[in-house]
Scaffold this motif. Sequence first.
Motif, PDB file in Angstrom:
ATOM      1  N   LYS A   1       0.838  -0.996  -0.086  1.00  0.00           N
ATOM      2  CA  LYS A   1      -0.062   0.027   0.098  1.00  0.00           C
ATOM      3  C   LYS A   1       0.930   1.337  -0.045  1.00  0.00           C
ATOM      4  N   LEU A   2       1.773   1.069   0.794  1.00  0.00           N
ATOM      5  CA  LEU A   2       3.018   2.208   0.714  1.00  0.00           C
ATOM      6  C   LEU A   2       3.320   2.562  -0.636  1.00  0.00           C
ATOM      7  N   SER A   3       3.886   1.470  -1.266  1.00  0.00           N
ATOM      8  CA  SER A   3       4.420   1.555  -2.796  1.00  0.00           C
ATOM      9  C   SER A   3       3.570   2.082  -3.392  1.00  0.00           C
ATOM     10  N   TYR A   4       2.302   1.789  -3.381  1.00  0.00           N
ATOM     11  CA  TYR A   4       1.019   2.270  -4.413  1.00  0.00           C
ATOM     12  C   TYR A   4       1.042   3.952  -4.165  1.00  0.00           C
ATOM     13  N   SER A   5       0.977   4.079  -2.836  1.00  0.00           N
ATOM     14  CA  SER A   5       0.899   5.873  -2.661  1.00  0.00           C
ATOM     15  C   SER A   5       1.969   6.557  -3.219  1.00  0.00           C
ATOM     16  N   TYR A   6       3.176   5.848  -3.350  1.00  0.00           N
ATOM     17  CA  TYR A   6       4.444   6.358  -4.144  1.00  0.00           C
ATOM     18  C   TYR A   6       4.238   6.916  -5.473  1.00  0.00           C
ATOM     19  N   LEU A   7       3.486   5.982  -6.159  1.00  0.00           N
ATOM     20  CA  LEU A   7       3.094   6.054  -7.523  1.00  0.00           C
ATOM     21  C   LEU A   7       2.531   7.148  -7.933  1.00  0.00           C
ATOM     22  N   GLU A   8       1.726   8.060  -6.921  1.00  0.00           N
ATOM     23  CA  GLU A   8       1.226   9.143  -7.225  1.00  0.00           C
ATOM     24  C   GLU A   8       2.138  10.309  -7.411  1.00  0.00           C
ATOM     25  N   LEU A   9       3.418  10.121  -7.075  1.00  0.00           N
ATOM     26  CA  LEU A   9       4.366  11.238  -7.323  1.00  0.00           C
ATOM     27  C   LEU A   9       4.797  11.216  -8.789  1.00  0.00           C
ATOM     28  N   LEU A  10       4.461  10.034  -9.626  1.00  0.00           N
ATOM     29  CA  LEU A  10       5.118   9.894 -11.074  1.00  0.00           C
ATOM     30  C   LEU A  10       3.841   9.859 -11.968  1.00  0.00           C
ATOM     31  N   PRO A  11       3.077  10.652 -11.870  1.00  0.00           N
ATOM     32  CA  PRO A  11       2.051  10.618 -12.846  1.00  0.00           C
ATOM     33  C   PRO A  11       2.198  10.702 -14.354  1.00  0.00           C
TER      34      PRO A  11
END
Length: 348
Positions: free
Chosen positions: A128-138
Motif C-alpha cells: 500500500k505504501l508503494s502504491y501511494s508513492y506511484l502518485e508522485l510520478l503521474p
Amino acid sequence: MDPLFKVPIRNLFCLLSYMNEMPELVKSLNDIDEDLITYDFIVKQFLKEVATISRRGIVKDYVNFTESTSHLGGRLMMTDSMPYIVARQPIVVCEKDQYSANILLNQVMKSTLKAICFNRFIKEETRKLSYSYLELLPEVDSLPLTKEVFLRIYFGRHNLHYKRMVHMARLLHEFSLLSHKHGNWSLFSAEIDESSLNHIFEKFLFRFYRIEQSDYRVTSEIMQWQLEGNQAHLPTMKTDVSLTHKDGRQKIIMDAKFYKNLFQENFGKATFHSHNLYQLFTYLMHQPNELNLRGILLYPFNGVEVDETFYWDDRMMVEIRTLNLNDSWHDIRRKLLSLLSGFENINK
C-alpha cells in the motif's frame, strides 16, 4: 533439474550487493539485527530512498518526443511528414524537446514501485505504501526492467541522490528474477539452483576480495596451455579468482563449486569431485616455478564440514573448504578473509 540451495535473504542480499559492486549497502546495515533483514525489510529500504528523493525533488530533464501536429515547431521530420503532405493534410511530424520527469531514472523507480504493488511475498502494508508513492510520478512511464536498463544509467551531481534507490531497485529486480525461476520463496529465505548460485558466488568472491583486502591483487586470469601442437580445440583455462600477493612470491587460486552433494560415489566410496581437483591442479601446474602456491576449492556446507589440506611439494598445496551460507554474514565475511592466511604452512 539442478538441485536447490536454501539461502537466507539477508545473505543473498550481501552476495548480490558485492556482486553488483555495492558493498556500501551491506555496511549501511551493520547495526541492524541480521534476523530482521528480510525481503520485506529490503523493500522498505527501497521505499525510504524513494521518500528521500521525493523530499529533495524529482529530477527532470529534456526529453525528445515526436508528434503529428498542425503547428510547426521543433525539428521537422520530413520523411515521416511526407504521407500527410502527399494526402494534402495540414499535418507535419515534428521532433521536440520537453522538460519532463519522464526520464530513465524515474521510469526505473516507477517500474519497481509497480512490481512491489503486485508482489504477493510482500506485506500488504508495504504494498500500500508503494502504491501511494506511484502518485508522485503521474507523467512517468513504466518500462520492463532488464539488466541492460540498469547499465544505461549514469550519475552526475544533479542526480546523485538517486544512486541508492537505483541500487536497491537493481537488487530487488534480481531477487524477482530468482523468485520467478523457483517458486519456493519466502520473506526469510530463497531456494536457488546450483548453476545460479555458482554464478552469483563466483562473481561475489571476485568483488569481495577486491574490496575487502589490500594485500593481494585480484584477477581472473586466462592461461595458455604449455603444450606443443594445435591448441585450437583445447579448452580455455580461466580462473574464478587469482590472488597474487603484493610481495610477488605468493599466489592463491580459488574456485567456488556449488554442489548439493559434496562427494561423488565411486564403487561405493565417497570421494571429492575428481574434475574439480583436476581443473584446480592444472591451473596450479601452469604457474611460474618461483611462486608459493595455494589452490582452494570452496564448497557449500551441506551437513559435512570439510577442512582438508594436501601438499604437492614445499611450495604448493591444495585445500578443500566448506562455507555455510546459513551462518551470519559476520561469520561468512570472517571466514572468507581467514582463507587468505595459510602460507605459513608452506616451508614449515
